[in-house]
Design an enzyme around this catalytic site. Structure first.
Site, PDB file in Angstrom:
ATOM      1  CG  ASP A 361      -1.854   1.131   1.309  1.00 51.04           C
ATOM      2  OD1 ASP A 361      -2.701   1.245   0.411  1.00 51.04           O
ATOM      3  OD2 ASP A 361      -1.757   1.929   2.261  1.00 51.04           O
ATOM      4  CD  GLU A 397      -2.349   2.239  -3.362  1.00 50.83           C
ATOM      5  OE1 GLU A 397      -3.539   2.534  -3.564  1.00 50.83           O
ATOM      6  OE2 GLU A 397      -1.828   2.276  -2.222  1.00 50.83           O
TER       7      GLU A 397
END
Length: 698
Positions: A361, A397
């Site tokens: 993330d 990401e």
């Protein structure tokens, strides 16, 4: 139950960090090792089994290279403990040591207690005129989360782990709880749990689709943000990790949630069962921020142990946290001990829990240096040379919330990256609602794995993780049903969530009884699924898109632990699920649809044609008035074409001249045409808003 605790600590080892049950010079006990570069002392505090009464304190020895350690003989797994760190309370220098605050060991394998937001968890006095520069002397031990020494784990689910090559990956992004909470074929006591995700009914669904790898939303131990707690809402997605070595108990069976060892066992069994079915497990991990937030946040773990080392601080005011995440603080991954912390956590989840990879993330945070993002940052160097982590998938990401945070295409080595340009191109092309509209050239570029982003440094087409929807934003059914977000249930007056997300409602906002609108929505949704699952690169399907699941227009459902986010199996679209199965079967059967090398570099070639059957020329790519086209794929420069893909995004049928035939129709995303041989020299009338796949007959 503890009967008698030792009078003193013995000298301990400074590795591994955390609490480790072991034999030391023939004596059983637990070794404790804690990093703090700036602490003057670290105390080990032991508690009763309920974590309510402090029994004894010991001062750890050291530091040696920033590590305090000690060996406690005669104790073992089940010992409940916390830490207190002494040192300067000098916010202007970045130091926030407060020994009145019991701290959770960041290496805790088991966490006991139930967290609640309380004023005494803060190192400063809430409401004091000096704010976070003040000092709070209240002891929070009774309410603080505590670590429990874990028993060594036997074996590893990785013993039978499948090893799926990157060019064969099909990712399925799924929330552990949301998948099974309403599944009629999963027993009620297992729904919403790790065990539920590995139930035979769940496995049968994954296998019938043809996905290879489950990409789980966060499963590490998390707590809700204070603003959610105030509203009585949960952090359903789980992007607020506090225990980086612990599976989250909220996702275990109810009977296991108060026993961390049982939670761990259930998670490991889930991984083992999925592996036995040939399915991989990838974890979404959050090594970019923690729940301690900015300088106004609580002191729970890392902040109290060494705020100045673990977190990035504002250069000209070190009393403030640097916020590159939008969550208040940012882990300082350029510090070698923070790099070690993240790598130790990753290795634990691979070696002990058996997982097959990670989706990072806000991954640019991992490569942030004093000079900005650097693909050759120390963290990436350490990660890429690690022999254990070399066995698993790494997915980024590729954006964070800081300056210059959009780094798509700039991750090193074998990283795969979420490609939002694919999402936007596919939506814009099929919806025909973006301004300016997405033309043939942009779709062709994204359909062939975005060479403008990833064709460098020996990176393969698989580096592009293609998607049309994910957990964050509208699910696919809502992409074709809403023009405005509908997030009022989140308690922020519809201000949260992304504004301007590319979508189209075909004239009516939300559900409608208009048959023509529903037919158009269905055609476009199916065409987007076909584009996703047949494109070069790594496809990622958002769980529920294969059954037409809706979230009623909520494009930021992170705090909705209810039917909004739970998959609606009672309304599952069997025909859409069957389409996904056929598409992924085609992908498996036809290597041309998943090339490990770029077209033109290996043997495989691709050519593009207008609907009139002529090969596309430069002026055709710039013809904004015509969006339909086709692609022919061949196994070598001299071979005849093997596959043709026809794209018609228009709202009406179009005739296509089929060059280089004869051809056989394999699939029509709209299901208006049945598979059939096609007569040569006769134009094919292609249904509106559809993608067709043809196979050349020999």
């Amino acid at each position: 139950m503890l009967v008698r605790l030792p009078d003193k600590l013995l000298p301990g080892r400074h590795e591994p960090l955390g609490a480790t049950a072991r034999l030391e010079q023939g004596a059983a006990g637990v070794n404790f090792a804690v990093f703090s570069e700036y602490a003057t002392a670290v105390e080990l505090c032991l508690f009763d089994t309920e974590g309510q009464r402090e029994l004894r304190r010991y001062r750890l020895q050291g530091p040696v290279d920033g590590v305090f350690s000690g060996f406690l003989p005669g104790v073992g797994p089940g010992l409940v403990y916390g830490l207190r760190a002494h040192g300067p309370y000098a916010p202007e220098q970045g130091h926030r040591f407060n020994p009145h605050k019991l701290l959770l060991d960041p290496y805790a394998r088991e966490i006991v207690g139930h967290f609640g937001w309380r004023a005494e968890h803060h190192g400063y006095e809430l409401g004091h005129p000096d704010g976070p520069r003040s000092f709070d002397t209240r002891d929070n031990a009774a309410q603080a989360l505590k670590a429990r020494v874990a028993a060594p784990l036997a074996g590893s689910p990785r013993a039978t782990a499948p090893r799926i090559p990157a060019d064969e990956l099909v990712l399925y992004e799924v929330h552990v709880k949301g998948f099974s909470m309403q599944h009629p074929d999963i027993p009620a006591e297992l729904r919403g749990s790790y065990a539920g995700l590995a139930h035979p009914a769940a496995i049968a669904h994954f296998k019938s689709l043809g996905v290879t790898t489950l990409s789980l939303l966060p499963v590490q131990y998390c707590i809700p943000e204070p603003h959610l707690a105030d509203k009585g809402l949960p952090n359903y997605w789980g992007y607020n990790t506090l225990g980086f070595f612990c599976p989250d108990p909220r996702l275990a069976q109810p009977a296991h949630r108060d026993d961390p060892a049982a939670v761990t066992a259930e998670f490991r069994q889930m991984v083992a069962d999925l592996h036995a079915a040939g399915l991989e497990v990838v974890l979404d991990v959050v090594y970019n921020h923690t729940p301690e937030g900015n300088e106004f946040g609580p002191t729970l773990s890392l902040r109290g142990l060494d705020n100045a080392s673990y977190y990035r601080l504002v250069a000209d005011d070190r009393s403030r946290s640097e916020n590159l995440t939008g969550c208040g603080n940012t882990l300082n991954c350029q510090h070698p001990r923070v790099t070690q912390f993240v790598l130790d956590s990753l290795r634990y989840w691979v070696a002990e829990m058996g997982v097959d990879g990670f989706r990072f993330d806000l991954a640019p945070v991992l490569g942030r240096t004093a000079h900005g993002y650097d693909p050759q940052a120390a963290f990436f160097t350490a990660l890429r040379q690690d022999p254990l982590l070399a066995q698993v998938h790494l997915i980024a990401e590729p954006w964070d919330a800081g300056y210059d945070g959009y780094q798509v295409g700039r991750f090193p080595g074998r990283f795969l990256e979420w490609n939002d340009k694919f999402r936007d191109a596919v939506r814009g092309y099929w919806l025909r609602s973006s301004d300016p509209g997405v033309g043939r050239g942009e779709l062709a570029r994204r359909f062939t794995a975005s060479s403008d982003l990833f064709h460098h440094g020996q990176r393969p087409p698989a580096a592009s993780v293609n998607f049309v929807s994910v957990h964050d934003g509208w699910v696919l059914a809502d992409v074709v049903s809403y023009r405005q977000k509908h997030n009022h249930a989140n308690g922020e007056d519809n201000r949260d969530g992304r504004d301007g997300e590319l979508s189209g409602n075909f004239g009516v906002e939300g559900p409608t009884e208009d048959a023509s609108i529903n037919a158009a929505r269905r055609r476009v949704r199916r065409a987007m699924l076909a584009t996703l699952l047949l494109a070069q690169g790594t496809p990622m399907l958002c769980a529920g898109d294969e059954i037409g699941n809706s979230q009623q227009g909520n494009n930021n459902a992170y705090c909705q632990d209810n039917a909004t986010t739970w998959l609606g199996w009672d309304e599952a679209e069997a025909d859409t699920q069957a389409l996904v199965t056929r598409l992924l079967e085609l992908r498996r059967q036809q290597p041309l649809l998943r090339q490990p090398q770029w077209f033109g570099e290996g043997e495989a070639r691709i050519a593009w044609f207008t609907p009139t059957g002529h090969e596309m020329q430069q002026q055709d790519w710039h013809d904004a008035g015509n969006a339909a086209f086709s692609a022919q794929l061949r196994e070598s420069a001299t071979a005849a074409p093997r596959l043709m893909l026809i794209f018609n995004p228009e709202a009406q049928t179009l005739p296509f001249t089929l060059a280089n035939g004869p051809w056989e129709l394999l699939l029509d995303s709209s299901d208006e045409l049945a598979p059939q041989p096609l007569p040569p020299a006769t134009p094919l009338i292609v249904p509106a808003q559809s993608l067709l796949v043809l196979l050349r007959r020999s």
